[in-house]
Design a protein around this motif. Structure first.
Motif, PDB file in Angstrom:
ATOM      1  N   ALA A 181      34.763 -27.446 -17.144  1.00 33.53           N
ATOM      2  CA  ALA A 181      33.504 -27.869 -16.841  1.00 33.53           C
ATOM      3  C   ALA A 181      32.606 -26.643 -16.786  1.00 33.53           C
ATOM      4  CB  ALA A 181      33.198 -28.612 -15.504  1.00 33.53           C
ATOM      5  N   ALA A 182      33.006 -25.615 -16.073  1.00 33.30           N
ATOM      6  CA  ALA A 182      32.537 -24.320 -16.060  1.00 33.30           C
ATOM      7  C   ALA A 182      32.211 -23.491 -17.194  1.00 33.30           C
ATOM      8  CB  ALA A 182      33.079 -23.145 -15.233  1.00 33.30           C
ATOM      9  N   LYS A 183      33.289 -23.701 -18.374  1.00 34.38           N
ATOM     10  CA  LYS A 183      33.243 -23.166 -19.596  1.00 34.38           C
ATOM     11  C   LYS A 183      32.025 -23.716 -20.455  1.00 34.38           C
ATOM     12  CE  LYS A 183      38.208 -22.124 -19.643  1.00 34.38           C
ATOM     13  NZ  LYS A 183      39.230 -22.528 -19.922  1.00 34.38           N
ATOM     14  N   GLU A 184      32.228 -24.872 -20.171  1.00 37.18           N
ATOM     15  CA  GLU A 184      30.892 -25.966 -21.111  1.00 37.18           C
ATOM     16  C   GLU A 184      29.593 -25.398 -20.577  1.00 37.18           C
ATOM     17  OE1 GLU A 184      31.064 -27.692 -23.511  1.00 37.18           O
ATOM     18  OE2 GLU A 184      29.292 -28.171 -23.791  1.00 37.18           O
ATOM     19  N   ILE A 185      29.432 -25.254 -19.153  1.00 41.75           N
ATOM     20  CA  ILE A 185      28.198 -24.830 -18.487  1.00 41.75           C
ATOM     21  C   ILE A 185      27.691 -23.625 -19.206  1.00 41.75           C
ATOM     22  CG2 ILE A 185      26.924 -24.516 -16.520  1.00 41.75           C
ATOM     23  CD1 ILE A 185      28.785 -26.453 -15.137  1.00 41.75           C
ATOM     24  N   SER A 186      28.818 -22.701 -19.205  1.00 47.01           N
ATOM     25  CA  SER A 186      28.451 -21.060 -19.529  1.00 47.01           C
ATOM     26  C   SER A 186      28.117 -21.354 -21.047  1.00 47.01           C
ATOM     27  CB  SER A 186      29.760 -20.294 -19.414  1.00 47.01           C
ATOM     28  OG  SER A 186      29.889 -19.257 -20.050  1.00 47.01           O
ATOM     29  N   HIS A 187      28.850 -22.246 -21.787  1.00 48.88           N
ATOM     30  CA  HIS A 187      28.338 -22.181 -23.380  1.00 48.88           C
ATOM     31  C   HIS A 187      26.689 -22.711 -23.352  1.00 48.88           C
ATOM     32  CE1 HIS A 187      28.458 -23.061 -27.469  1.00 48.88           C
ATOM     33  NE2 HIS A 187      27.977 -24.274 -27.121  1.00 48.88           N
ATOM     34  N   ARG A 188      26.410 -23.638 -22.669  1.00 47.69           N
ATOM     35  CA  ARG A 188      24.981 -24.400 -22.736  1.00 47.69           C
ATOM     36  C   ARG A 188      24.020 -23.297 -22.216  1.00 47.69           C
ATOM     37  NH1 ARG A 188      25.215 -30.799 -22.388  1.00 47.69           N
ATOM     38  NH2 ARG A 188      27.496 -30.993 -23.105  1.00 47.69           N
ATOM     39  N   ASP A 192      20.708 -28.540 -13.997  1.00 39.93           N
ATOM     40  CA  ASP A 192      21.216 -29.270 -12.825  1.00 39.93           C
ATOM     41  C   ASP A 192      22.049 -30.502 -13.090  1.00 39.93           C
ATOM     42  OD1 ASP A 192      20.585 -27.478 -10.908  1.00 39.93           O
ATOM     43  OD2 ASP A 192      18.405 -28.255 -10.833  1.00 39.93           O
ATOM     44  N   VAL A 193      21.479 -31.344 -13.837  1.00 40.17           N
ATOM     45  CA  VAL A 193      21.651 -32.788 -13.932  1.00 40.17           C
ATOM     46  C   VAL A 193      22.930 -32.790 -14.808  1.00 40.17           C
ATOM     47  CG1 VAL A 193      21.040 -34.965 -14.905  1.00 40.17           C
ATOM     48  CG2 VAL A 193      19.412 -33.491 -13.695  1.00 40.17           C
ATOM     49  N   VAL A 194      22.800 -31.972 -16.096  1.00 37.94           N
ATOM     50  CA  VAL A 194      23.942 -31.978 -16.933  1.00 37.94           C
ATOM     51  C   VAL A 194      25.296 -31.365 -16.164  1.00 37.94           C
ATOM     52  CG1 VAL A 194      24.460 -30.676 -19.145  1.00 37.94           C
ATOM     53  CG2 VAL A 194      22.670 -31.661 -19.198  1.00 37.94           C
ATOM     54  N   SER A 195      25.087 -30.164 -15.396  1.00 38.57           N
ATOM     55  CA  SER A 195      26.151 -29.466 -14.787  1.00 38.57           C
ATOM     56  C   SER A 195      26.687 -30.425 -13.952  1.00 38.57           C
ATOM     57  CB  SER A 195      25.742 -28.230 -14.349  1.00 38.57           C
ATOM     58  OG  SER A 195      25.013 -27.323 -15.045  1.00 38.57           O
ATOM     59  N   ASN A 196      25.917 -31.046 -13.089  1.00 35.63           N
ATOM     60  CA  ASN A 196      26.542 -32.165 -12.030  1.00 35.63           C
ATOM     61  C   ASN A 196      27.379 -33.008 -12.667  1.00 35.63           C
ATOM     62  OD1 ASN A 196      26.913 -33.322  -9.476  1.00 35.63           O
ATOM     63  ND2 ASN A 196      25.338 -34.784 -10.250  1.00 35.63           N
ATOM     64  N   GLN A 197      26.858 -33.815 -13.974  1.00 35.00           N
ATOM     65  CA  GLN A 197      27.777 -34.884 -14.604  1.00 35.00           C
ATOM     66  C   GLN A 197      28.844 -34.198 -15.018  1.00 35.00           C
ATOM     67  OE1 GLN A 197      27.114 -37.891 -14.704  1.00 35.00           O
ATOM     68  NE2 GLN A 197      25.019 -38.250 -13.969  1.00 35.00           N
ATOM     69  N   LEU A 198      28.849 -33.234 -15.658  1.00 33.31           N
ATOM     70  CA  LEU A 198      30.168 -32.531 -16.337  1.00 33.31           C
ATOM     71  C   LEU A 198      31.124 -32.337 -15.147  1.00 33.31           C
ATOM     72  CD1 LEU A 198      28.705 -29.655 -18.671  1.00 33.31           C
ATOM     73  CD2 LEU A 198      30.232 -31.675 -19.201  1.00 33.31           C
ATOM     74  N   ILE A 199      31.085 -31.653 -14.235  1.00 36.65           N
ATOM     75  CA  ILE A 199      31.942 -31.547 -13.111  1.00 36.65           C
ATOM     76  C   ILE A 199      32.437 -32.810 -12.453  1.00 36.65           C
ATOM     77  CG2 ILE A 199      32.211 -30.327 -10.899  1.00 36.65           C
ATOM     78  CD1 ILE A 199      30.046 -28.229 -11.804  1.00 36.65           C
ATOM     79  N   LYS A 200      31.354 -33.500 -12.388  1.00 36.48           N
ATOM     80  CA  LYS A 200      31.707 -34.979 -11.631  1.00 36.48           C
ATOM     81  C   LYS A 200      32.665 -35.855 -12.612  1.00 36.48           C
ATOM     82  CE  LYS A 200      28.653 -38.310 -11.327  1.00 36.48           C
ATOM     83  NZ  LYS A 200      27.370 -38.838 -10.998  1.00 36.48           N
ATOM     84  N   ASN A 201      32.270 -36.007 -13.598  1.00 38.09           N
ATOM     85  CA  ASN A 201      33.045 -36.792 -14.524  1.00 38.09           C
ATOM     86  C   ASN A 201      34.626 -36.283 -14.927  1.00 38.09           C
ATOM     87  OD1 ASN A 201      31.073 -38.233 -14.678  1.00 38.09           O
ATOM     88  ND2 ASN A 201      30.188 -37.759 -16.812  1.00 38.09           N
ATOM     89  N   MET A 202      34.464 -34.816 -15.214  1.00 38.00           N
ATOM     90  CA  MET A 202      35.923 -34.179 -15.353  1.00 38.00           C
ATOM     91  C   MET A 202      36.663 -34.336 -14.235  1.00 38.00           C
ATOM     92  SD  MET A 202      34.998 -30.748 -17.806  1.00 38.00           S
ATOM     93  CE  MET A 202      34.138 -31.244 -19.268  1.00 38.00           C
ATOM     94  N   LEU A 203      36.061 -34.055 -13.023  1.00 39.99           N
ATOM     95  CA  LEU A 203      36.998 -34.171 -11.748  1.00 39.99           C
ATOM     96  C   LEU A 203      37.466 -35.534 -11.560  1.00 39.99           C
ATOM     97  CD1 LEU A 203      35.053 -31.820  -9.389  1.00 39.99           C
ATOM     98  CD2 LEU A 203      37.173 -31.358 -10.210  1.00 39.99           C
TER      99      LEU A 203
END
Ligand code: AFP
Length: 333
Positions: free
Chosen positions: A27-34, A61-72
């Motif tokens: 998820a962090a790599k995706e956030i880093s990319h964005r 904030d919203v995008v990062s939260n969704q990414l981390i939550k869904n992936m976990l």
């Protein structure tokens, strides 16, 4: 340079925990990319909503939260998550044992000015006693089995601990992997640098007023040496500087808003950062109690924070011992 998974394997970190950490990093790599795409990704700016803390949410904030939550939750290895951007805990697999508390994008006011931001995480196990919902997360910082942050700065760094010291990994964009770049991080015990939001000075209690005044007096004052100040307004990057070269970071309780005397959140900001700081040989306190000993009562609970170089934090705490004052923050331990 070593990749993350072999390093954690060598430390005998359980395989399922390694998978949870690795998922956070995906998820962090995706956030880093964005973040690197900035305006090009169309994700800068604010939403029209506020989070449970009453703060305006940035789109990222919203995008990062969704990414981390869904992936976990998709891993089936996570029992529940608690996020700065979620009112309540979100339940996952009832049979899984890991609990993840996180701040998806700390320092989000820096997003629109292209400043450093970060993701902070704290991993706990489901308690043995019967607990449901938010009660699951009401464990002291000492119960954490892993914690860390990803700093999205000029490089993207993972700084983490599983209780065996603090390691730093740097994201190599060419291979898409976090590679070990510092094997054992130690905070120098002494420092001449402090980090605090000075605009709150008039609202602080007497011990903090006097401590900072003595730092500002420099070599002419009782400390007999000059101090420098830095403030990035993102805990991740301010604490990263302290971990890297020493310093004292504080967001003390103050009297600005009596109903909200503290700013930083215990479960997904203060506790994981305290775990890192202590593992690197530093100290982390509210001014009166060790942060990781506090018994949380709420998932979004806020706490006074003083952390960093061991001798400097001890000096600061001496002011709290010797100068009486009414605490704006009710003791929680
Ligand atoms: P967010 O998590 O809402 O982005 O807040 C960041 C933060 O809690 C922490 O990272 C900083 O240390 C602090 O706010 C900065 O606060 P000031 O705005 O008072 O400088």
């Amino acid at each position: 340079m070593q990749r993350l998974i072999p390093v954690l394997n060598n430390d005998h970190v359980p395989l399922h925990l390694i998978s949870v950490i690795n998922t956070l990093l995906t998820a962090a790599k995706e956030i880093s990319h964005r973040l690197h795409q900035g305006s090009l990704a169309g994700t800068l700016g604010s939403t029209l909503d506020e989070n449970i803390q009453g703060e305006t949410q940035k789109k990222l904030d919203v995008v990062s939260n969704q990414l981390i939550k869904n992936m976990l939750l998709e891993t089936n290895l996570v029992h529940a998550v608690a996020s700065e951007e979620e009112d309540d805990v979100v339940m996952g697999n009832p049979d899984a044992k890991y609990l993840v508390a996180y701040d998806p994008l700390d320092g989000s006011s820096n997003i629109d000015i292209n400043g450093s931001v970060g993701t902070i995480f704290s991993i706990l196990e489901k308690p043995d006693h019967c607990a449901e919902g938010k009660e699951l997360f009401l464990q002291t910082g000492d119960e954490q089995i892993a914690a860390g942050y990803i700093l999205y700065g000029p490089s993207s760094l993972l700084v983490m601990t599983t209780g065996q010291g603090v390691r730093v990994f740097t994201l190599d964009h060419t291979v898409g992997e976090f590679l070990l770049t510092v094997d054992k991080l130690n905070i120098p015990a002494d420092t001449q640098e402090f980090a605090v939001n000075m605009s709150n000075q008039r609202h602080w209690t007497k011990p903090m007023q006097q401590y900072i005044q003595d730092l500002l007096s420099g070599e002419l004052g009782p400390r007999k040496k000059n101090f420098n100040m830095r403030w990035n307004a993102a805990m991740v990057s301010d604490v990263h500087r302290v971990l890297s070269r020493g310093g004292i970071f504080t967001y003390p309780a103050d009297c600005k808003h009596p109903e909200k005397p503290c700013k930083l959140r215990l479960l997904y900001e203060a506790n994981p950062m305290s775990f890192l700081v202590e593992q690197a040989g530093g100290r982390a306190s509210t001014g009166y109690e060790r942060i990781m000993s506090l018994q949380p009562t709420e998932i979004h609970q806020r706490v006074s924070v003083i952390m960093g170089s061991r001798n400097e934090v001890d000096t600061c705490l001496d002011y709290f011992k010797s100068i009486p004052c009414d605490r704006p923050d009710a003791p929680t331990a």
